[in-house]
Scaffold this active site. Structure first.
Site, PDB file in Angstrom:
ATOM      1  N   SER A 150       0.775  -1.312  -0.035  1.00  0.00           N
ATOM      2  CA  SER A 150      -0.030   0.126  -0.066  1.00  0.00           C
ATOM      3  C   SER A 150       0.865   1.220  -0.013  1.00  0.00           C
ATOM      4  CB  SER A 150      -0.787  -0.006   1.322  1.00  0.00           C
ATOM      5  OG  SER A 150      -1.742   1.262   1.384  1.00  0.00           O
ATOM      6  N   TYR A 163      -1.097   0.149   9.907  1.00  0.00           N
ATOM      7  CA  TYR A 163      -1.555  -0.544   8.869  1.00  0.00           C
ATOM      8  C   TYR A 163      -0.080  -0.066   7.953  1.00  0.00           C
ATOM      9  CZ  TYR A 163      -3.649  -1.460   4.229  1.00  0.00           C
ATOM     10  OH  TYR A 163      -3.789  -2.177   3.097  1.00  0.00           O
ATOM     11  N   LYS A 167       2.813  -2.493   6.090  1.00  0.00           N
ATOM     12  CA  LYS A 167       2.841  -2.689   4.706  1.00  0.00           C
ATOM     13  C   LYS A 167       4.414  -2.201   4.466  1.00  0.00           C
ATOM     14  CE  LYS A 167      -1.233  -4.000   3.497  1.00  0.00           C
ATOM     15  NZ  LYS A 167      -1.244  -5.348   2.820  1.00  0.00           N
TER      16      LYS A 167
END
Length: 258
Positions: A150, A163, A167
């Site tokens: 991402s 998050y 990633k």
């Protein structure tokens, strides 16, 4: 509309795609089936998987195996069934990811933080280990892996920070394994910005017009945007590409935004 197995760049290849009952994962499965691959797709809910398999043209093209992507016994089952059902295993797409925390990173619960790393990074690593151990690829279809990273792993977001940490780790895992597994297996990643899926709704729902102003392409991504890039990275067209992360973002990071 069901995918049309009309042959193409992945003719005869067998792929595992995790988290593929909907969204980006299903879009990738559609693209690979349309280009001749057989796919084994995973997700937690058997009913959703059954619908996805039907969408992909039925058992001639796809097999659904329900389970927890971070569960090693589930991973073993999927790898074995891919080989038993379709006669081999050539491609792996680590698409499963979670993001249960939204807001400042210091507000994140530590147990949730550990869970995010377990699913988004450790499980992806485990899938690769098991696929390679089972003999990922052959002379006709060399082994290839694509990890779904991402843009959140490439810069600060302020709202999905942990998050993004996971990633960023996945991006480095891609780099390291690209180095270690060559020349037999290529490992690459894609890093999308916001793609219109249920998973990403919190990032645009109710304010899409405002969000897209930051995108030079003036729209959010669609699953097929990611699927095309993944198909390329898995194919012989990318036979000299490994350890790389392809950003797919409609240009949003050009201005420093995520």
């Amino acid at each position: 509309m069901a995918a049309d197995a009309r042959g193409g760049r992945h003719e005869g290849a067998v792929a595992i795609i995790t988290g593929a009952s909907r969204g980006i994962g299903l879009g990738i499965a559609e693209r690979l089936v349309a280009e001749g691959a057989k796919v084994v797709i995973t997700a937690r809910k058997p009913e959703a998987l059954a619908e996805a398999v039907e969408h992909l043209g039925g058992s001639a093209n796809a097999l659904g195996v329900a389970g927890n992507a971070a569960d090693e016994s589930h991973q073993d089952e999927v790898v074995a069934k891919a080989r038993e059902t379709f006669g081999g295993l050539h491609l792996l797409v680590n698409n499963t990811g979670i993001n249960p925390a939204y807001g400042p990173m210091l507000d994140s619960d530590l147990d949730i933080a550990r869970k995010v790393l377990d699913v988004n990074v450790v499980a992806a690593f485990s899938w690769i280990k098991k696929a390679v151990a089972a003999g990922l690829g052959d002379d006709a279809h060399p082994g290839a892996v694509v990890n779904l990273a991402s843009v959140a792993g490439q810069g600060a977001s302020g709202v999905i920070g942990w998050y993004g940490v996971s990633k960023a780790a996945l991006i480095h895992l891609t780099t390291e394994l690209g180095y270690e597994l060559g020349p037999d297996v290529r490992v690459n990643a894609v890093a999308p910005a916001v793609v219109k899926t249920k998973f990403a709704e919190a990032l645009y729902e109710g304010r899409e017009e405002k969000v897209v102003r930051a995108y030079p392409m003036k729209r959010l991504g669609l699953p097929e945007d990611v699927a095309g890039a993944v198909s390329f990275l898995l194919s012989s067209d990318a036979s000299w590409v490994t350890g790389q992360t392809l950003t797919i973002d409609g240009g949003v990071t050009l201005g420093g935004a995520l």
